[in-house]
Write an enzyme that holds these catalytic residues in place. Structure first.
Site, PDB file in Angstrom:
ATOM      1  N   LYS A 175       0.849  -1.194   0.000  1.00  0.00           N
ATOM      2  CA  LYS A 175       0.000   0.000   0.000  1.00  0.00           C
ATOM      3  C   LYS A 175       0.879   1.237   0.000  1.00  0.00           C
ATOM      4  CE  LYS A 175       0.671   1.683   4.346  1.00  0.00           C
ATOM      5  NZ  LYS A 175       1.145   3.032   4.699  1.00  0.00           N
TER       6      LYS A 175
ATOM      7  N   ASP B 101      -3.453  -1.362   8.978  1.00  0.00           N
ATOM      8  CA  ASP B 101      -3.398  -1.462   7.522  1.00  0.00           C
ATOM      9  C   ASP B 101      -3.920  -2.791   6.985  1.00  0.00           C
ATOM     10  OD1 ASP B 101      -2.237   1.063   7.283  1.00  0.00           O
ATOM     11  OD2 ASP B 101      -0.196   0.276   7.398  1.00  0.00           O
TER      12      ASP B 101
END
Length: 300
Positions: free
Chosen positions: A10, A140
């Site tokens: 990410k 996350d």
């Protein structure tokens, strides 16, 4: 039966950070994007539990614990405990996401493990339960399950998909020396003692994504942790300047760093930027986004 699940790195196109809450976590407003640097997690049946990791030659294998302190171990125990069973599997991880680089490689591995073990053990855990388990593992991890582009709030674990039909091109330069996320947040607190309770919103970044224009997005990229990361690692400032002088529309620190990202106008521009950076840095990667979240690539 063997199951392989792939999960992406990410990046944060926007990372607004507020003052620490009473629980010690910082409230975040972030725009996540999953990019095409991925780890693969493969699981097979086993009477016990084993974990092995293979890495490319630019990642130090000692930086990935495999002796019970890996987030995959925690993911397995959490999923198995949720279903009242023992965690039994042979797990192997093939890494391509920088370690301790601000790209959530550990979170990607956890998400991939949840999906892979759910398939291997034939649990059919509902999506909302997997997301809840993911949030217990880290801020996350839910996004690593979701992928694409998403707005994250809370401490980043509350994710809402964002429509993002454009293909964006990034050049990624990892660092041989990691940077501790807690250390970056501590430095942020020292540099920003008057940080607002509510983080900076992401409206400008979301509008830039909707425009589909790389130059508009370049101007809207935002990372409240960048100053703290650069204060701890001043050498990264030189890297950002080099990338922009090599043709990048914008350079920025990825999350808490130390990996640096460079937005390019298109695929050809990304290759040109990568070529310029490669003259000074041994490892330079090109990736596009958004890409899918954790997904099965082998199931037999």
């Amino acid at each position: 039966m063997t199951v392989t699940v792939r999960a992406p790195a990410k990046i944060n196109l926007h990372l607004g950070v507020g003052a620490p809450r009473d629980d010690g976590f910082h409230p975040l407003v972030t725009v996540y994007q999953a990019v095409g640097l991925c780890d693969d997690v493969t699981v097979t049946p086993s009477p016990g539990w084993t974990l092995s990791v293979s890495v490319p030659d630019w990642i130090d294998p000692k930086s990935v614990p495999v002796t019970g302190d890996n987030i995959i171990d925690r993911a397995a125990q959490l999923l198995a405990g949720h279903h009242g069973m023992a965690a039994r599997a042979a797990v192997s991880v093939t890494k391509a996401i920088p370690v301790a680089g601000g790209m959530a490689g550990g979170s990607a591995d956890a998400a991939a493990a949840l999906v892979a073990l759910d398939r291997l053990w034939k649990l059919e855990t509902p999506d909302h339960e997997l997301l809840a388990l993911a949030a217990e593992l880290g801020s996350d991890v839910p996004f690593a399950l979701l992928g694409g582009t998403a707005l994250g709030t809370g401490r980043g674990e509350l994710v809402e998909p964002v429509t993002d039909p454009t293909t964006w091109w990034w050049v990624v330069v990892p660092s041989a020396e990691g940077l501790s996320t807690p250390a970056v947040y501590r430095r942020f607190d020292e540099l920003e003692p008057d940080a607002p309770d509510e983080p900076v919103g992401a409206d400008e970044t979301l509008a830039a994504l909707a425009s589909g224009d790389p130059e508009v997005l370049a101007a809207a990229l935002h990372n409240d942790l960048e100053d703290a990361a650069l204060d701890l690692r001043p050498d990264l400032s030189d890297l950002l300047e080099l990338g922009e002088s090599s043709g990048a529309l914008r350079g920025m620190v990825s999350g808490s760093g130390p990996t640096c990202l460079f937005l390019a106008g298109d695929a050809d521009s990304a290759r040109e930027v990568a070529a310029g950076l490669s003259e000074h840095h041994e490892v330079v990667l090109v990736a596009n986004g958004p890409v899918a979240g954790a997904h099965v690539v082998t199931y037999a």
